[in-house]
Scaffold this motif. Structure first.
Motif, PDB file in Angstrom:
ATOM      1  N   MET A 178       0.848  -1.191   0.000  1.00 24.84           N
ATOM      2  CA  MET A 178       0.000   0.000   0.000  1.00 24.84           C
ATOM      3  C   MET A 178       0.880   1.237   0.000  1.00 24.84           C
ATOM      4  O   MET A 178       1.644   1.456   0.955  1.00 24.84           O
ATOM      5  CB  MET A 178      -0.905   0.002   1.238  1.00 24.84           C
ATOM      6  N   ASN A 179       0.793   2.013  -1.053  1.00 30.46           N
ATOM      7  CA  ASN A 179       1.565   3.239  -1.197  1.00 30.46           C
ATOM      8  C   ASN A 179       0.646   4.450  -1.231  1.00 30.46           C
ATOM      9  O   ASN A 179      -0.557   4.327  -1.444  1.00 30.46           O
ATOM     10  CB  ASN A 179       2.397   3.186  -2.485  1.00 30.46           C
ATOM     11  N   SER A 180       1.221   5.606  -1.027  1.00 28.16           N
ATOM     12  CA  SER A 180       0.466   6.869  -1.066  1.00 28.16           C
ATOM     13  C   SER A 180      -0.784   6.784  -0.196  1.00 28.16           C
ATOM     14  O   SER A 180      -1.887   7.165  -0.611  1.00 28.16           O
ATOM     15  CB  SER A 180       0.082   7.214  -2.509  1.00 28.16           C
ATOM     16  N   LEU A 181      -0.606   6.302   1.002  1.00 27.27           N
ATOM     17  CA  LEU A 181      -1.743   6.132   1.900  1.00 27.27           C
ATOM     18  C   LEU A 181      -2.328   7.476   2.311  1.00 27.27           C
ATOM     19  O   LEU A 181      -1.594   8.472   2.455  1.00 27.27           O
ATOM     20  CB  LEU A 181      -1.327   5.344   3.130  1.00 27.27           C
ATOM     21  N   ASN A 182      -3.623   7.511   2.482  1.00 23.09           N
ATOM     22  CA  ASN A 182      -4.297   8.710   2.955  1.00 23.09           C
ATOM     23  C   ASN A 182      -5.243   8.321   4.090  1.00 23.09           C
ATOM     24  O   ASN A 182      -5.526   7.128   4.297  1.00 23.09           O
ATOM     25  CB  ASN A 182      -5.025   9.411   1.804  1.00 23.09           C
ATOM     26  N   PRO A 183      -5.716   9.292   4.853  1.00 26.32           N
ATOM     27  CA  PRO A 183      -6.555   8.965   6.021  1.00 26.32           C
ATOM     28  C   PRO A 183      -7.790   8.134   5.677  1.00 26.32           C
ATOM     29  O   PRO A 183      -8.277   7.382   6.533  1.00 26.32           O
ATOM     30  CB  PRO A 183      -6.934  10.340   6.564  1.00 26.32           C
ATOM     31  N   GLU A 184      -8.274   8.252   4.441  1.00 26.99           N
ATOM     32  CA  GLU A 184      -9.458   7.464   4.043  1.00 26.99           C
ATOM     33  C   GLU A 184      -9.141   5.974   3.931  1.00 26.99           C
ATOM     34  O   GLU A 184     -10.067   5.150   3.823  1.00 26.99           O
ATOM     35  CB  GLU A 184     -10.009   7.966   2.709  1.00 26.99           C
ATOM     36  N   ASP A 185      -7.875   5.617   3.957  1.00 22.34           N
ATOM     37  CA  ASP A 185      -7.482   4.207   3.937  1.00 22.34           C
ATOM     38  C   ASP A 185      -7.501   3.579   5.333  1.00 22.34           C
ATOM     39  O   ASP A 185      -7.288   2.368   5.468  1.00 22.34           O
ATOM     40  CB  ASP A 185      -6.086   4.044   3.338  1.00 22.34           C
ATOM     41  N   THR A 186      -7.732   4.388   6.345  1.00 23.83           N
ATOM     42  CA  THR A 186      -7.789   3.871   7.706  1.00 23.83           C
ATOM     43  C   THR A 186      -8.938   2.881   7.846  1.00 23.83           C
ATOM     44  O   THR A 186     -10.089   3.198   7.554  1.00 23.83           O
ATOM     45  CB  THR A 186      -7.974   5.025   8.714  1.00 23.83           C
ATOM     46  N   ALA A 187      -8.616   1.679   8.291  1.00 24.84           N
ATOM     47  CA  ALA A 187      -9.621   0.615   8.406  1.00 24.84           C
ATOM     48  C   ALA A 187      -8.969  -0.622   9.000  1.00 24.84           C
ATOM     49  O   ALA A 187      -7.736  -0.689   9.123  1.00 24.84           O
ATOM     50  CB  ALA A 187     -10.198   0.271   7.035  1.00 24.84           C
ATOM     51  N   VAL A 188      -9.797  -1.583   9.340  1.00 24.44           N
ATOM     52  CA  VAL A 188      -9.301  -2.916   9.636  1.00 24.44           C
ATOM     53  C   VAL A 188      -9.285  -3.689   8.327  1.00 24.44           C
ATOM     54  O   VAL A 188     -10.295  -3.742   7.621  1.00 24.44           O
ATOM     55  CB  VAL A 188     -10.182  -3.637  10.669  1.00 24.44           C
ATOM     56  N   TYR A 189      -8.140  -4.244   8.019  1.00 25.95           N
ATOM     57  CA  TYR A 189      -7.961  -4.978   6.768  1.00 25.95           C
ATOM     58  C   TYR A 189      -8.033  -6.478   7.061  1.00 25.95           C
ATOM     59  O   TYR A 189      -7.354  -6.980   7.963  1.00 25.95           O
ATOM     60  CB  TYR A 189      -6.623  -4.623   6.137  1.00 25.95           C
ATOM     61  N   TYR A 190      -8.864  -7.157   6.288  1.00 25.22           N
ATOM     62  CA  TYR A 190      -9.077  -8.593   6.461  1.00 25.22           C
ATOM     63  C   TYR A 190      -8.621  -9.334   5.209  1.00 25.22           C
ATOM     64  O   TYR A 190      -8.932  -8.927   4.089  1.00 25.22           O
ATOM     65  CB  TYR A 190     -10.556  -8.901   6.683  1.00 25.22           C
ATOM     66  N   CYS A 191      -7.921 -10.433   5.416  1.00 22.57           N
ATOM     67  CA  CYS A 191      -7.616 -11.274   4.270  1.00 22.57           C
ATOM     68  C   CYS A 191      -8.628 -12.416   4.209  1.00 22.57           C
ATOM     69  O   CYS A 191      -9.198 -12.824   5.222  1.00 22.57           O
ATOM     70  CB  CYS A 191      -6.191 -11.790   4.306  1.00 22.57           C
ATOM     71  N   HIS A 192      -8.822 -12.883   3.012  1.00 19.62           N
ATOM     72  CA  HIS A 192      -9.786 -13.946   2.736  1.00 19.62           C
ATOM     73  C   HIS A 192      -9.178 -14.871   1.701  1.00 19.62           C
ATOM     74  O   HIS A 192      -8.483 -14.409   0.795  1.00 19.62           O
ATOM     75  CB  HIS A 192     -11.085 -13.327   2.214  1.00 19.62           C
ATOM     76  N   ALA A 193      -9.427 -16.154   1.851  1.00 22.74           N
ATOM     77  CA  ALA A 193      -8.867 -17.106   0.894  1.00 22.74           C
ATOM     78  C   ALA A 193      -9.859 -18.215   0.602  1.00 22.74           C
ATOM     79  O   ALA A 193     -10.550 -18.704   1.497  1.00 22.74           O
ATOM     80  CB  ALA A 193      -7.571 -17.693   1.427  1.00 22.74           C
ATOM     81  N   ASP A 194      -9.891 -18.589  -0.644  1.00 29.00           N
ATOM     82  CA  ASP A 194     -10.703 -19.720  -1.096  1.00 29.00           C
ATOM     83  C   ASP A 194      -9.749 -20.906  -1.221  1.00 29.00           C
ATOM     84  O   ASP A 194      -8.879 -20.900  -2.094  1.00 29.00           O
ATOM     85  CB  ASP A 194     -11.336 -19.387  -2.453  1.00 29.00           C
ATOM     86  N   CYS A 195      -9.911 -21.874  -0.325  1.00 30.60           N
ATOM     87  CA  CYS A 195      -8.941 -22.958  -0.237  1.00 30.60           C
ATOM     88  C   CYS A 195      -9.547 -24.283  -0.689  1.00 30.60           C
ATOM     89  O   CYS A 195     -10.685 -24.592  -0.347  1.00 30.60           O
ATOM     90  CB  CYS A 195      -8.442 -23.118   1.202  1.00 30.60           C
TER      91      CYS A 195
END
Length: 119
Positions: A81-98
């Protein structure tokens, strides 16, 4: 099967972070891996996804700034993640189809990692 997400933290606007998501356990293969995010008071939204073959898709708000990649040998996906701005503030979740067996597919979610971008 577990998805372990890491790499979140506090960064100033304009800065960069790299998230990782590792799938472990009794997995035959990992198909699509995704990153979602959820900001306070907002719905969870797709950030980026990558197929087992490497095809990628991005949410409109992150195109050109974020890059998703994966290491199939490690069953791990990354989100640069580059050029981050305050609107990117969040909890980030990963998801996978296994794929667990020839007949059985399941999808899994990681525990979430908090990204905070200060102005």
């Amino acid at each position: 099967v577990q998805l372990q997400a890491s790499g979140g933290g506090l960064v100033q606007a304009g800065g960069s972070l790299r998230l990782s998501c590792a799938a472990s356990g009794s997995i035959l293969s990992v198909n699509t891996m995704d990153w979602y995010r959820q900001a306070p008071g907002k719905q969870r939204e797709l950030v980026a996804s990558i197929t087992g073959g490497g095809s990628t898709n991005y949410g409109d708000s992150v195109k050109g700034r974020f890059t998703i990649s994966r290491d199939n040998a490690k069953n791990t996906a990354y989100l640069q993640m580059n050029s981050l701005n305050p609107e990117d503030t969040a909890v980030y979740y990963c998801h996978a189809d296994c794929r667990l067996t020839f007949y059985d597919r399941q999808d899994y979610w990681g525990q979430g990692t908090l990204v905070t971008v200060s102005s």
